[in-house]
Design an enzyme around this catalytic site. Structure first.
Site, PDB file in Angstrom:
ATOM      1  N   GLU A  20       0.819  -1.212   0.000  1.00 18.02           N
ATOM      2  CA  GLU A  20       0.000   0.000   0.000  1.00 18.02           C
ATOM      3  C   GLU A  20       0.850   1.259   0.000  1.00 18.02           C
ATOM      4  O   GLU A  20       1.979   1.261   0.485  1.00 18.02           O
ATOM      5  CB  GLU A  20      -0.911   0.014   1.242  1.00 18.02           C
ATOM      6  CG  GLU A  20      -1.949  -1.085   1.181  1.00 18.02           C
ATOM      7  CD  GLU A  20      -2.877  -1.118   2.389  1.00 18.02           C
ATOM      8  OE1 GLU A  20      -4.033  -1.515   2.217  1.00 18.02           O
ATOM      9  OE2 GLU A  20      -2.444  -0.770   3.493  1.00 18.02           O
ATOM     10  N   CYS A  29       3.379   8.579   1.618  1.00 15.94           N
ATOM     11  CA  CYS A  29       3.912   7.590   2.550  1.00 15.94           C
ATOM     12  C   CYS A  29       4.181   6.318   1.743  1.00 15.94           C
ATOM     13  O   CYS A  29       3.266   5.708   1.196  1.00 15.94           O
ATOM     14  CB  CYS A  29       2.893   7.354   3.660  1.00 15.94           C
ATOM     15  SG  CYS A  29       3.431   6.172   4.881  1.00 15.94           S
ATOM     16  N   CYS A  36       6.146  -7.138   7.125  1.00 15.92           N
ATOM     17  CA  CYS A  36       7.240  -6.641   7.961  1.00 15.92           C
ATOM     18  C   CYS A  36       7.716  -7.761   8.863  1.00 15.92           C
ATOM     19  O   CYS A  36       6.911  -8.550   9.346  1.00 15.92           O
ATOM     20  CB  CYS A  36       6.753  -5.460   8.806  1.00 15.92           C
ATOM     21  SG  CYS A  36       8.089  -4.609   9.666  1.00 15.92           S
ATOM     22  N   CYS A  91       5.969  -4.637  15.945  1.00 18.85           N
ATOM     23  CA  CYS A  91       5.579  -3.551  16.841  1.00 18.85           C
ATOM     24  C   CYS A  91       4.116  -3.783  17.194  1.00 18.85           C
ATOM     25  O   CYS A  91       3.267  -3.897  16.307  1.00 18.85           O
ATOM     26  CB  CYS A  91       5.794  -2.199  16.158  1.00 18.85           C
ATOM     27  SG  CYS A  91       7.502  -1.994  15.585  1.00 18.85           S
ATOM     28  N   CYS A 141       1.073  -1.830  15.773  1.00 19.29           N
ATOM     29  CA  CYS A 141       1.051  -1.588  14.330  1.00 19.29           C
ATOM     30  C   CYS A 141       0.357  -2.736  13.597  1.00 19.29           C
ATOM     31  O   CYS A 141       0.739  -3.896  13.760  1.00 19.29           O
ATOM     32  CB  CYS A 141       2.492  -1.433  13.831  1.00 19.29           C
ATOM     33  SG  CYS A 141       2.613  -1.360  12.034  1.00 19.29           S
ATOM     34  N   CYS A 166      -1.662   6.161  10.411  1.00 14.26           N
ATOM     35  CA  CYS A 166      -0.381   5.631  10.840  1.00 14.26           C
ATOM     36  C   CYS A 166      -0.561   4.298  11.564  1.00 14.26           C
ATOM     37  O   CYS A 166      -1.368   4.193  12.485  1.00 14.26           O
ATOM     38  CB  CYS A 166       0.222   6.662  11.783  1.00 14.26           C
ATOM     39  SG  CYS A 166       1.960   6.600  11.824  1.00 14.26           S
TER      40      CYS A 166
HETATM   41  S1  SF4 Z   1       5.848   0.062  12.920  1.00 13.13           S
HETATM   42 FE1  SF4 Z   1       4.895  -1.635  11.761  1.00 13.13          FE
HETATM   43  S2  SF4 Z   1       5.739  -1.522   9.677  1.00 13.13           S
HETATM   44 FE2  SF4 Z   1       7.056  -0.258  11.026  1.00 13.13          FE
HETATM   45  S3  SF4 Z   1       8.697  -1.672  11.695  1.00 13.13           S
HETATM   46 FE3  SF4 Z   1       7.100  -1.798  13.293  1.00 13.13          FE
HETATM   47  S4  SF4 Z   1       5.794  -3.526  12.611  1.00 13.13           S
HETATM   48 FE4  SF4 Z   1       7.048  -2.949  10.841  1.00 13.13          FE
END
Ligand code: SF4
Length: 428
Positions: A127, A140, A147, A151, A154, A401
């Site tokens: 995306e 962005c 990933c 996190c 996220c 975000c």
């Molecule tokens: S914030 Fe989300 S996309 Fe960014 S490194 Fe952490 S898990 Fe990966």
């Protein structure tokens, strides 16, 4: 051009293959046998023209012309490259192609934010998001499909890593956005409103790109993925974005956001030279270990020292520290005071972006109350550091975000917990 084969990931290893394995010296194979030029630097284009039969001098000249058409004019058809001999244009078209990521879906938020679900040629979704503001327009950009990091706040972190995006797929997002916004010369840019530069933005240091009349003025590498885990491709793509003969966007208008891959940070400053943003989100080991687990490998002190050493950081080019506001997790007055203490202790030219948490299905967190966020911000401001609260954008289209996530990957809370546990076991 970087060799994307078998690039090892420092740190957390996810047992999923990373690069597109069939990319050789930057060239991604196409079903029709032609070579896609997007993502390749001029010298590599010249090499390929020479390998296809042009003599060296011709190849160099044609590469210069084609590069200009691709990146400055946004042309996707060789027939439109009018300063190239007519007979040469079909010769080029038979051997080479000018690709764009395929658009699966384009969404518009009520607040003007736009999100595109894109697809790579080998069928992976990712995306990109465009966020228009009164005085700028920010794209962005994603660096990976999925990933490896997890996190906890996220949504992208609940995806497995599928693979790194190639340099062409990364710069292709910028080109696609300019297509969609009609911003190539002769496009709609001349009808767009003139953009007033912010005080800290008025110095262009490379290229000829100015924000006058532009919609797309800034790029943030904050989409899907950890850009410093795909360093070579991100660097090569951003060099194309900054090239004065092409897209010519100043490095001052580009920000790379990392969760804190300490060993790559100095390299990023030296080889790319863009602004740095750091996903800090917590000031104690206990909390950061939980919400940004890469902290277990590269701790807060190590990370802040790497920020202090970041080449090019100064009061004019401050490092942005992103801080997502999670209710009863990282939002106490003591946390704000500790944040000020840490930033001062490391003498960091810093600004803090406070991000109200954008909930997603399956998350265990809630957003801090508006009063709590306001108080947190005040404490940081009282400490002499700028700490604006970011207005969430594109929430209605899941473009805010930490919300980027392809629809096919939506998971239940139990599945999210299971995936995080798996990823954490790999990190241990
Ligand atoms: S914030 Fe989300 S996309 Fe960014 S490194 Fe952490 S898990 Fe990966």
């Amino acid at each position: 051009m970087a060799d994307t084969n078998l690039m090892p990931i420092p740190g957390h290893i996810d047992p999923v293959p990373l690069p597109r394995a069939d990319v050789v010296e930057g060239v991604t194979p196409r079903d029709d046998g032609r070579i896609d030029l997007i993502g390749l630097p001029r010298p590599r284009i010249a090499e390929l023209f020479e390998a296809a039969g042009l003599d060296r001098k011709q190849a160099k000249l044609r590469a210069k012309q084609v590069f200009h058409w691709l990146y400055h004019r946004g042309v996707t058809d060789f027939a439109e490259m009018t300063d190239i001999a007519k007979a040469m244009r079909p010769w080029l078209a038979e051997r080479f192609a000018v690709g764009r990521p395929a658009i699966v879906e384009a969404q518009h938020s009520v607040d003007g934010t736009r999100k595109w679900l894109l697809q790579t040629a080998d069928g992976h979704d990712y995306e990109m998001v465009f966020i228009p503001d009164a005085d700028r327009g920010t794209l962005c950009v994603s660096s990976q499909v999925g990933c490896t990091l997890n996190c906890r706040f996220c949504h992208t972190g609940t995806m497995r890593l599928v693979r790194n995006l190639t340099a062409g797929e990364i710069v292709g997002q910028v080109m696609l956005a300019r297509d969609a916004l009609g911003e190539w010369p002769n496009g709609a840019a001349s009808q767009a409103p003139t953009i007033v530069l912010r005080a800290d933005d008025d110095e262009e240091d490379e290229g000829s790109y100015t924000s006058d009349g532009r919609l797309l003025t800034n790029i943030v590498m904050m989409g899907m993925g950890e850009p410093l885990y795909n360093f070579d491709n991100v660097r090569d793509a951003l060099k194309l974005v900054m090239d004065g003969d092409g897209l010519a966007l100043s490095k001052r208008r580009i920000t790379l956001s990392t969760s804190g891959i300490v060993p790559q940070m100095a390299k990023c400053g030296e080889e790319i030279g863009v602004n740095l943003a750091v996903s800090l989100h917590a000031v104690t080991k206990e909390v950061r270990d939980e919400i940004v687990p890469i902290n277990r490998k590269y701790g807060i002190e190590e990370l802040l020292q790497a920020c202090a050493d970041y080449p090019g950081a100064s009061n004019a080019r401050r490092i942005t520290f992103e801080y997502v506001m999670l209710k009863d997790k990282n939002d106490r007055d003591e946390d704000a005071r500790e944040l000020v203490r840490l930033l001062k202790h490391y003498k960091l030219p810093a600004k803090v972006n406070l991000i109200p948490f954008n909930p997603w299905p399956g998350t265990q967190y809630e957003c801090s109350t508006p009063e709590r966020i306001r108080r947190f911000s005040e404490i940081i401001f009282e400490g002499g550091i700028s700490a604006p609260v970011r207005t969430p954008r594109g929430r209605d289209i899941d473009a805010a975000c930490g919300q980027l996530k392809t629809a096919a990957e939506k998971k239940s809370r139990a599945e999210v917990d299971r995936l995080f546990a798996e990823k954490e076991a790999a990190l241990a």
